[in-house]
Design a protein around this motif. Sequence first.
Motif, PDB file in Angstrom:
ATOM      1  N   ARG A   5       1.024  -1.226  -0.319  1.00  0.00           N
ATOM      2  CA  ARG A   5      -0.291   0.147   0.237  1.00  0.00           C
ATOM      3  C   ARG A   5       0.765   1.103   0.060  1.00  0.00           C
ATOM      4  O   ARG A   5       1.950   1.048   0.828  1.00  0.00           O
ATOM      5  N   TYR A   6       0.870   1.991  -1.273  1.00  0.00           N
ATOM      6  CA  TYR A   6       1.956   3.504  -1.160  1.00  0.00           C
ATOM      7  C   TYR A   6       0.994   4.600  -1.617  1.00  0.00           C
ATOM      8  O   TYR A   6      -0.488   4.701  -2.272  1.00  0.00           O
ATOM      9  N   THR A   7       1.542   5.832  -1.251  1.00  0.00           N
ATOM     10  CA  THR A   7       1.265   6.875  -2.510  1.00  0.00           C
ATOM     11  C   THR A   7       2.083   7.679  -2.823  1.00  0.00           C
ATOM     12  O   THR A   7       3.612   7.404  -2.426  1.00  0.00           O
ATOM     13  N   THR A   8       2.009   8.131  -4.178  1.00  0.00           N
ATOM     14  CA  THR A   8       3.604   8.977  -4.774  1.00  0.00           C
ATOM     15  C   THR A   8       3.396  10.752  -4.563  1.00  0.00           C
ATOM     16  O   THR A   8       3.069  11.058  -5.020  1.00  0.00           O
ATOM     17  N   ASP A  10      -0.794  11.377  -4.009  1.00  0.00           N
ATOM     18  CA  ASP A  10      -2.807  11.305  -3.842  1.00  0.00           C
ATOM     19  C   ASP A  10      -2.823  10.127  -2.919  1.00  0.00           C
ATOM     20  O   ASP A  10      -1.860   9.935  -2.093  1.00  0.00           O
ATOM     21  N   ASP A  11      -4.335   9.923  -2.828  1.00  0.00           N
ATOM     22  CA  ASP A  11      -3.737   8.706  -2.414  1.00  0.00           C
ATOM     23  C   ASP A  11      -3.493   7.330  -2.080  1.00  0.00           C
ATOM     24  O   ASP A  11      -3.328   7.363  -3.474  1.00  0.00           O
ATOM     25  N   PRO A  12      -4.385   6.540  -1.002  1.00  0.00           N
ATOM     26  CA  PRO A  12      -2.897   5.684  -0.706  1.00  0.00           C
ATOM     27  C   PRO A  12      -3.361   5.046  -2.102  1.00  0.00           C
ATOM     28  O   PRO A  12      -5.223   4.842  -2.368  1.00  0.00           O
ATOM     29  N   ALA A  48      11.831   3.403  -5.233  1.00  0.00           N
ATOM     30  CA  ALA A  48      12.707   4.196  -4.475  1.00  0.00           C
ATOM     31  C   ALA A  48      11.720   5.526  -4.778  1.00  0.00           C
ATOM     32  O   ALA A  48      11.749   6.255  -3.947  1.00  0.00           O
ATOM     33  N   ASP A  49      10.750   5.602  -5.219  1.00  0.00           N
ATOM     34  CA  ASP A  49      10.079   6.958  -6.114  1.00  0.00           C
ATOM     35  C   ASP A  49       9.025   6.644  -5.037  1.00  0.00           C
ATOM     36  O   ASP A  49       8.166   8.045  -5.351  1.00  0.00           O
ATOM     37  N   VAL A  50       7.602   5.843  -4.229  1.00  0.00           N
ATOM     38  CA  VAL A  50       7.308   6.360  -3.628  1.00  0.00           C
ATOM     39  C   VAL A  50       6.877   5.900  -2.955  1.00  0.00           C
ATOM     40  O   VAL A  50       8.171   5.476  -1.504  1.00  0.00           O
ATOM     41  N   ARG A  51       5.669   6.856  -1.162  1.00  0.00           N
ATOM     42  CA  ARG A  51       6.124   6.289   0.090  1.00  0.00           C
ATOM     43  C   ARG A  51       5.466   4.797   0.310  1.00  0.00           C
ATOM     44  O   ARG A  51       4.064   4.578   0.308  1.00  0.00           O
ATOM     45  N   LEU A  52       6.014   4.109   1.337  1.00  0.00           N
ATOM     46  CA  LEU A  52       4.969   2.716   1.581  1.00  0.00           C
ATOM     47  C   LEU A  52       4.531   3.503   2.492  1.00  0.00           C
ATOM     48  O   LEU A  52       4.659   3.841   3.473  1.00  0.00           O
ATOM     49  N   LEU A  53       3.061   3.078   3.028  1.00  0.00           N
ATOM     50  CA  LEU A  53       2.482   3.010   3.860  1.00  0.00           C
ATOM     51  C   LEU A  53       1.917   1.596   5.041  1.00  0.00           C
ATOM     52  O   LEU A  53       2.500   0.727   4.282  1.00  0.00           O
ATOM     53  N   ALA A  54       1.595   1.629   5.894  1.00  0.00           N
ATOM     54  CA  ALA A  54       1.021   0.543   6.431  1.00  0.00           C
ATOM     55  C   ALA A  54       0.389  -0.230   5.419  1.00  0.00           C
ATOM     56  O   ALA A  54      -1.119   0.157   4.890  1.00  0.00           O
ATOM     57  N   PRO A  55       0.438  -1.793   5.152  1.00  0.00           N
ATOM     58  CA  PRO A  55       0.131  -2.774   4.323  1.00  0.00           C
ATOM     59  C   PRO A  55      -1.125  -2.547   4.612  1.00  0.00           C
ATOM     60  O   PRO A  55      -1.799  -3.019   3.260  1.00  0.00           O
ATOM     61  N   VAL A  56      -1.936  -2.642   5.227  1.00  0.00           N
ATOM     62  CA  VAL A  56      -2.871  -3.159   5.754  1.00  0.00           C
ATOM     63  C   VAL A  56      -3.722  -2.179   7.225  1.00  0.00           C
ATOM     64  O   VAL A  56      -2.628  -1.285   8.257  1.00  0.00           O
ATOM     65  N   ILE A  57      -5.092  -1.274   6.851  1.00  0.00           N
ATOM     66  CA  ILE A  57      -5.487  -0.699   8.204  1.00  0.00           C
ATOM     67  C   ILE A  57      -6.857  -1.242   8.686  1.00  0.00           C
ATOM     68  O   ILE A  57      -7.565  -1.827   7.918  1.00  0.00           O
ATOM     69  N   PRO A  58      -6.540  -2.056   9.354  1.00  0.00           N
ATOM     70  CA  PRO A  58      -7.381  -3.451  10.694  1.00  0.00           C
ATOM     71  C   PRO A  58      -8.920  -2.558  10.400  1.00  0.00           C
ATOM     72  O   PRO A  58      -8.781  -1.822  10.802  1.00  0.00           O
ATOM     73  N   ARG A  59      -9.995  -3.273  10.054  1.00  0.00           N
ATOM     74  CA  ARG A  59     -10.780  -2.863   9.883  1.00  0.00           C
ATOM     75  C   ARG A  59     -11.894  -2.675  10.749  1.00  0.00           C
ATOM     76  O   ARG A  59     -12.328  -1.672  11.386  1.00  0.00           O
ATOM     77  N   SER A  60     -11.399  -3.239  12.115  1.00  0.00           N
ATOM     78  CA  SER A  60     -11.939  -3.841  13.295  1.00  0.00           C
ATOM     79  C   SER A  60     -10.793  -4.090  14.606  1.00  0.00           C
ATOM     80  O   SER A  60     -10.939  -3.221  15.183  1.00  0.00           O
TER      81      SER A  60
END
Length: 258
Positions: A5-8, A10-12, A48-60
């Motif tokens: 899960r990443y962003t450049t 913009d939105d994830p 190298a050109d993207v920012r990695l985000l937490a690969p999952v945001i737990p729904r619950s």
Amino acid sequence: MRIARYTTGDDPSFGIVQEKDGTEYVYGITGDPLYTEIRPSGKRHPLADVRLLAPVIPRSKVVCVGKNYAAHAAEMGTEVPEQALYFLKPNTAVIGPDEPIVLPAYSTEVSLEAELAVVIQRMAKDIDAEQASDAILGYTCANDLTARDAQRAENQWFRAKAFDTSCPLGPWIETDVDPSALAIGSTVDGDLAQDGTTADMLRGVPELVAEISRVTTLLPGDVILTGTPAGVRSVGAGSVIDVTIEGVGTLTNPVVRR
């Protein structure tokens, strides 16, 4: 397959991390792989050109397992519990790679805990261990930051375990790895802290998933932290923590105090 899960800017977005001609790329996919079929979006970015985000945001929920390694229980001066010890972290504890761990103002003793994290892909309730693999999307690295002074002072672990930024996850979800005997470790500023193997878990991943499903319904996007090996240590502001799991990757986070 490594699902990121990443962003450049913009939105994830979600993508598949693959190497081509010696360079790692993120190949974009449409939608959320927890809910939709993986289809290429046609976008490609050097990793190298993207920012990695937490690969999952737990729904619950994030379900955590305490004292699942005998050596860790021993270093904490406690016995291995006959019944597995479970607790929860809120999804507000989750951060991604390179995001700062913010030490809580009420604690002066925060410890790292490198853990293998299991990402759930479909609803699971009252399943058997043999069915657990059908409920799992893959695995990622986790760090179960713990305020030890609060943990010692209180019977409930809410302040010790649930503070914001106490659950870094990343760098991606690896779907093609056997979790039964993976090297797992951590370093602080490059100095070795933990050096273990998931083979030393008292309860393996299938058993944990099955037992947890008998307590609470597991939903897509839920995460299970499977316990930490021996070698936990306190971390201070200005430190950088690396959690590395064989076949999965390395999760890096700086530590700050505000």
